[in-house]
Enzyme design. Structure first.
Site, PDB file in Angstrom:
ATOM      1  N   ARG A   1       0.806   6.472  16.098  1.00 32.47           N
ATOM      2  CA  ARG A   1       0.934   8.079  15.122  1.00 32.47           C
ATOM      3  C   ARG A   1       0.615   8.662  16.050  1.00 32.47           C
ATOM      4  NH1 ARG A   1      -2.511   5.868   9.611  1.00 32.47           N
ATOM      5  NH2 ARG A   1      -4.565   5.076  10.824  1.00 32.47           N
TER       6      ARG A   1
ATOM      7  N   TYR B   1      -9.512  -5.684   4.769  1.00 34.18           N
ATOM      8  CA  TYR B   1      -9.139  -4.082   4.967  1.00 34.18           C
ATOM      9  C   TYR B   1      -9.153  -3.014   3.399  1.00 34.18           C
ATOM     10  CZ  TYR B   1      -4.918  -1.373   6.218  1.00 34.18           C
ATOM     11  OH  TYR B   1      -4.098  -0.300   6.757  1.00 34.18           O
TER      12      TYR B   1
ATOM     13  N   GLU C   1      -2.778   6.992  19.059  1.00 34.46           N
ATOM     14  CA  GLU C   1      -3.412   6.055  18.584  1.00 34.46           C
ATOM     15  C   GLU C   1      -2.972   5.378  18.999  1.00 34.46           C
ATOM     16  OE1 GLU C   1      -5.011   5.924  14.659  1.00 34.46           O
ATOM     17  OE2 GLU C   1      -4.377   4.002  14.304  1.00 34.46           O
TER      18      GLU C   1
ATOM     19  N   ARG D   1       0.513  -1.172  -0.090  1.00 35.56           N
ATOM     20  CA  ARG D   1       0.604   0.300   0.274  1.00 35.56           C
ATOM     21  C   ARG D   1       1.045   1.595  -0.084  1.00 35.56           C
ATOM     22  NH1 ARG D   1      -5.489  -0.299   2.396  1.00 35.56           N
ATOM     23  NH2 ARG D   1      -4.508   1.977   3.166  1.00 35.56           N
TER      24      ARG D   1
ATOM     25  N   ASP E   1     -10.688   0.140   1.725  1.00 35.88           N
ATOM     26  CA  ASP E   1     -10.274   1.557   1.596  1.00 35.88           C
ATOM     27  C   ASP E   1     -11.722   2.580   1.674  1.00 35.88           C
ATOM     28  OD1 ASP E   1      -7.643   2.388   2.058  1.00 35.88           O
ATOM     29  OD2 ASP E   1      -6.857   1.945  -0.034  1.00 35.88           O
TER      30      ASP E   1
ATOM     31  N   ARG F   1      -7.418  -6.631  14.577  1.00 31.82           N
ATOM     32  CA  ARG F   1      -6.547  -5.457  14.897  1.00 31.82           C
ATOM     33  C   ARG F   1      -7.869  -4.250  16.330  1.00 31.82           C
ATOM     34  NH1 ARG F   1      -3.158  -6.573  18.497  1.00 31.82           N
ATOM     35  NH2 ARG F   1      -1.245  -4.833  17.791  1.00 31.82           N
TER      36      ARG F   1
ATOM     37  N   ARG G   1       9.367   6.079  -3.677  1.00 35.43           N
ATOM     38  CA  ARG G   1       9.941   6.550  -4.426  1.00 35.43           C
ATOM     39  C   ARG G   1      10.993   6.874  -4.715  1.00 35.43           C
ATOM     40  NH1 ARG G   1       4.601   9.302  -3.088  1.00 35.43           N
ATOM     41  NH2 ARG G   1       2.472   8.072  -4.063  1.00 35.43           N
TER      42      ARG G   1
HETATM   43  N1  UDP Z   1       3.899   1.192   8.295  1.00 31.91           N
HETATM   44  C1  UDP Z   1       3.988   1.235   8.398  1.00 31.91           C
HETATM   45  N2  UDP Z   1       5.072   3.020   8.566  1.00 31.91           N
HETATM   46  C2  UDP Z   1       4.924   3.080   8.822  1.00 31.91           C
HETATM   47  C3  UDP Z   1       3.422   3.409   8.240  1.00 31.91           C
HETATM   48  C4  UDP Z   1       3.050   2.211   7.762  1.00 31.91           C
HETATM   49  O1  UDP Z   1       5.248   0.338   9.230  1.00 31.91           O
HETATM   50  O2  UDP Z   1       4.901   4.720   8.865  1.00 31.91           O
HETATM   51  C5  UDP Z   1       3.608  -0.456   7.381  1.00 31.91           C
HETATM   52  C6  UDP Z   1       2.769  -0.982   8.534  1.00 31.91           C
HETATM   53  O3  UDP Z   1       2.602  -2.274   8.565  1.00 31.91           O
HETATM   54  C7  UDP Z   1       1.168  -0.602   8.317  1.00 31.91           C
HETATM   55  C8  UDP Z   1       1.188  -0.945   6.484  1.00 31.91           C
HETATM   56  O4  UDP Z   1       2.625  -0.132   6.463  1.00 31.91           O
HETATM   57  O5  UDP Z   1       0.149  -1.537   9.305  1.00 31.91           O
HETATM   58  C9  UDP Z   1      -0.371  -0.161   5.813  1.00 31.91           C
HETATM   59  O6  UDP Z   1      -0.027   1.909   6.042  1.00 31.91           O
HETATM   60  P1  UDP Z   1      -1.297   2.297   5.814  1.00 31.91           P
HETATM   61  O7  UDP Z   1      -0.616   3.949   7.043  1.00 31.91           O
HETATM   62  O8  UDP Z   1      -1.308   1.924   4.628  1.00 31.91           O
HETATM   63  O9  UDP Z   1      -2.128   1.726   7.039  1.00 31.91           O
HETATM   64  P2  UDP Z   1      -3.482   2.645   7.723  1.00 31.91           P
HETATM   65  O10 UDP Z   1      -3.124   3.239   8.917  1.00 31.91           O
HETATM   66  O11 UDP Z   1      -3.983   3.915   6.405  1.00 31.91           O
HETATM   67  O12 UDP Z   1      -4.795   1.650   7.355  1.00 31.91           O
END
Ligand code: UDP
Length: 362
Positions: free
Chosen positions: A277, A345, A297, A170, A347, A247, A174
């Site tokens: 976060r 999961y 969170e 996801r 979007d 989760r 880049r």
């Molecule tokens: N992830 C990570 N570090 C970050 C953000 C995301 O390792 O700083 C990984 C983590 O395994 C997470 C996955 O990427 O579950 C998908 O993140 P995303 O932000 O898409 O998840 P959201 O919280 O938006 O559902």
């Protein structure tokens, strides 16, 4: 004859979009919801003009014209673009991984320098089949440690080696300075908040809040020709084949003065920090205010009575889900949809599209 064509169980995004579509086609629809508010986990609560994402940040993004056109019927979107930052130990980094991140880590200044550096640090692996191996094969161990390992372990409480690659794909990587979290054509936050958009979608539709489907399933089933169930599929069958994994999350809010972190989302990727976060909600809105609401969170273990957040995508869960799905298929007047009933999961654009499709088919 039952009073309604459709009983929609669950007033989240899927249930609302489905109900809206059927109502528009002249069907008799009622939506029931066990919580005291509409919107499911997309719900935003207005605190002094700040739309607080009560159940975690939701950023609408899509490349699908149908989904984008549909949601724009009910709200205007602002020009928010998700550009989270990562905080690891005492440093801040640009994220998702882009040329600025690689400059901050390695001092590389061009795409060519970055590519050469990555080539030197990656741990190649043919067909990596788990999250850890995939990340190591793309960006190497330093980046894995700083950005991915700790966050993923906290979020999923599993070894990254036991998690699917799809989870991490996801996130873009880049070799440009583009730090947009998404690759999609359209992105934004509803002006006025998600709740206001969802309320608009529900205009004219009967909604019963604080109504527990399972407390009187016989009655609810009797009032409609078809039940559209958007809750947990394992709960629908009273967990008779076992419980699917989710989760959980816990949120800690603070109401403060001023500007706390200068960005909507900052990820804390260190394993020893218990939250993943910090969200500062007013930065989703572009309207400065003297106050600010800040939410930490915390991932947590999920128990049956908790609000489920992330379905855990493992082979074992997939197998169990399939069994439940087959049982559900045998019930002629039952339709399933959304993140919980499909244990996926999703979007928000996928949720909307699948609801519109199901409404179209049924
Ligand atoms: N992830 C990570 N570090 C970050 C953000 C995301 O390792 O700083 C990984 C983590 O395994 C997470 C996955 O990427 O579950 C998908 O993140 P995303 O932000 O898409 O998840 P959201 O919280 O938006 O559902």
């Amino acid at each position: 004859m039952p009073q309604y064509d459709y009983l929609v169980v669950g007033c989240g995004l899927f249930g609302i979009a489905f109900a809206q579509k059927q109502f528009e086609r002249g069907k008799r629809v009622v939506v029931i919801e066990k919580r005291g508010h509409i919107g499911g986990n997309c719900f935003t609560e207005n605190i002094g003009g700040i739309n607080v994402h009560r159940y975690g940040p939701h950023i609408f993004h899509t490349s699908n014209e149908t989904a984008w056109k549909y949601v724009n019927r009910f709200t205007r979107f602002n020009h928010f673009v998700n550009r989270p930052k990562v905080r690891y130990k005492d440093k801040l980094y640009s994220f998702p991984i882009n040329l600025m991140t690689l400059y901050q880590l390695y001092g590389v200044k061009t795409p060519l320098e970055a590519r050469t550096k990555l080539k030197a640090v990656v741990i190649p692996k043919e067909n990596p089949d788990n999250l850890e191996d995939w990340v190591l094969s793309q960006v190497g161990p330093d980046i894995y440690e700083i950005f991915i390992k700790g966050y993923t372990e906290k979020q999923w409480q599993k070894e990254p080696k036991d998690l699917p690659v799809s989870l991490i794909k996801r996130l873009p990587i880049r070799l440009t300075f583009d730090d947009n979290y998404y690759n999609d054509k359209y992105q934004g936050i509803p002006i006025g908040g998600y709740t206001s958009m969802l309320r608009k979608m529900l205009e004219g539709i009967e909604v019963k809040l604080n109504a527990d489907y399972f407390a009187d399933k016989g009655y609810w089933d009797s009032i409609a020709n078809t039940v559209v169930y958007t809750g947990k599929i394992d709960e629908y069958f009273d967990y008779k084949l076992g419980a699917l994994e989710y989760r959980g999350l816990r949120f800690e809010d603070e109401l403060l003065k001023g500007n706390y972190q200068g960005n909507a989302v900052i990820n804390y990727t260190e394993r020893k920090i218990p939250f993943t976060r910090i969200i500062e909600h007013k930065h989703f809105q572009f309207e400065d205010r003297p106050q600010t609401v800040v939410t930490k969170e915390f991932p947590k273990q999920y128990h049956k009575e908790d609000i489920p957040y992330y379905p855990v995508d493992t082979a074992c869960n997939k197998k169990l889900y399939e069994k439940y799905r087959k049982e559900a298929e045998r019930k002629k007047s039952l339709l399933l949809g959304g993140r919980l009933a499909t244990h996926r999961y999703l979007d928000m654009d996928d949720v909307v599209l699948s609801a519109l499709e199901l409404a179209e088919e049924s």
